[in-house]
Design an enzyme around this catalytic site. Structure first.
Site, short mmCIF file in Angstrom:
data_model
loop_
_atom_site.label_atom_id
_atom_site.label_comp_id
_atom_site.label_asym_id
_atom_site.label_seq_id
_atom_site.Cartn_x
_atom_site.Cartn_y
_atom_site.Cartn_z
N LEU A 218 0.54 -1.16 0.48
CA LEU A 218 -0.04 0.01 0.00
C LEU A 218 1.32 1.54 0.12
O LEU A 218 1.64 1.22 0.39
CB LEU A 218 -0.87 -0.02 1.30
CG LEU A 218 -1.68 -0.87 1.34
CD1 LEU A 218 -2.77 -0.79 2.92
CD2 LEU A 218 -2.88 -1.61 0.00
N GLU A 248 -8.43 8.26 8.85
CA GLU A 248 -8.40 7.89 7.26
C GLU A 248 -7.27 7.01 7.25
O GLU A 248 -6.23 6.83 7.85
CB GLU A 248 -6.61 9.25 6.63
CG GLU A 248 -6.60 9.24 5.87
CD GLU A 248 -5.48 10.51 5.33
OE1 GLU A 248 -5.08 10.61 4.08
OE2 GLU A 248 -5.00 11.14 6.48
N LEU A 249 -7.90 6.16 5.93
CA LEU A 249 -7.77 4.59 5.62
C LEU A 249 -5.63 4.42 5.36
O LEU A 249 -5.35 4.93 4.82
CB LEU A 249 -8.56 4.19 4.28
CG LEU A 249 -8.06 2.83 3.96
CD1 LEU A 249 -8.69 1.53 5.54
CD2 LEU A 249 -9.35 2.17 3.05
N ASP A 250 -5.56 3.24 6.22
CA ASP A 250 -3.94 3.22 6.23
C ASP A 250 -2.87 4.08 6.85
O ASP A 250 -1.88 4.07 5.66
CB ASP A 250 -3.69 2.14 5.02
CG ASP A 250 -4.42 0.94 5.06
OD1 ASP A 250 -4.92 0.25 5.95
OD2 ASP A 250 -4.95 0.39 3.94
N GLN A 251 -3.63 5.07 7.12
CA GLN A 251 -2.72 6.23 6.86
C GLN A 251 -2.37 6.94 8.52
O GLN A 251 -1.67 7.45 8.85
CB GLN A 251 -3.34 7.90 6.37
CG GLN A 251 -3.38 7.12 5.03
CD GLN A 251 -2.31 7.27 4.24
OE1 GLN A 251 -1.27 7.76 4.65
NE2 GLN A 251 -2.36 6.08 3.28
#
Length: 306
Positions: A218, A248-251
């Site tokens: 990712l 915030e997705l995957d952050q």
């Protein structure tokens, strides 16, 4: 032996029992504040006044002067559990207030309560349960929640409660509310390959209390079958990232990462196996460091005293 002698002996034992010293407890103190002279001295003197003994002390500053300061300190004190509220109140009023500290104190006698969410992939989940069973994960795993029933028996074999909460596009809000209630009382949630995106409302109820694992491709190779995409692109490194979950997705702030070098000789099946092995190890380290109070979040970064 006469009855009178027995009475004396029992009285002596009772007297000795009363004189037994309090158990020696340990605690972990985490501190974040602006770097300034005298912090170590102030903390050390405070702990000394309580008669405690410092076991370990790790510190880090982001700059030689005027940076942000981080400290992890463990200490031992007889009878700490009986006075910990007084200890916390006194520390807050004196040392923490004077140095404008963001801090927390954890009594190590209290196990961190952990709930796990999972879907169908079992490698990360079973690794955590095995480590927990073997005493290698210093926490209390309270339950496992899944949106599929597949892993129920595997979880119950470890003596852990399993809950099946189906999630669809039509019941997502209701399902998350049910999950929140099932997880109430936990200190940490672990997404052991839970293949559902948590809503921002859910995440806000668990600030920096959710750890997720994902492959390190990712933001590249988004979507289904990332290892097939990686194979097609001829990648030379695969890995995994464990991080705190934010809206915030995957952050979210990264806790741990690892990689493994691969070559053109390794097919998709082998890449998946290597990737899952990295995932379970990275997640286990991240969870272990969290429950051992080794992680301090600073903005979108972490300081990990490992």
């Amino acid at each position: 032996m006469s009855d009178n002698t027995k009475t004396v002996s029992l009285s002596t034992i009772a007297s000795q029992s009363k004189q037994t010293p309090s158990a020696i407890d340990t605690a972990t103190l985490l501190i974040k504040c602006k770097d300034q002279a005298g912090i170590v001295q102030a903390v050390s003197e405070f702990i000394h006044r309580y008669g405690a003994n410092i076991i370990t002390l790790d510190q880090y500053s982001t700059a030689h002067e005027g940076g942000q300061y981080f400290m992890r300190l463990e200490f031992a004190l007889a009878g700490l559990s009986d006075i910990i509220e007084n200890f916390e109140a006194s520390f807050a009023h004196t040392v923490a207030k004077r140095h404008d500290m963001d801090w927390r104190l954890h009594n190590n006698a209290t196990k961190t309560k952990v709930g796990i969410l999972v879907s169908k992939f079992d490698h990360a989940l079973l690794d955590l349960l095995w480590r927990h069973q073997r005493g290698l994960l210093d926490c209390e795993i309270t339950c496992v929640v899944s949106n599929h029933p597949d892993l129920k028996q595997a979880v119950q074999n470890f003596g852990i409660t399993f809950h099946h909460v189906p999630v669809t596009k039509d019941n997502k809000a209701e399902a998350e509310e049910q999950i929140h209630k099932l997880m109430a009382g936990n200190d940490l949630l672990v997404l052991a390959r839970y293949m559902q995106i948590l809503s921002s409302d859910f995440v806000k109820r668990w600030p920096m209390q959710i750890i997720n694992i994902h492959h390190s491709f990712l933001p590249a190779f988004v979507g289904a079958d990332p290892y097939r995409q990686a194979y097609d692109k001829g990648v030379k490194l695969i890995g995994a990232t464990a991080h705190y979950v934010t809206a915030e997705l995957d952050q979210g702030p990264i806790i741990e990462q690892d990689v493994h070098r691969v070559t053109h000789r390794q097919g998709v099946t082998e890449l998946r196996a290597i990737g899952r092995d990295i995932e379970r190890n990275v997640l286990a380290r991240a969870v272990n460091w969290h429950v051992q109070n080794r992680v301090i979040v600073a903005g979108n970064k972490t300081v990990v005293f490992n």
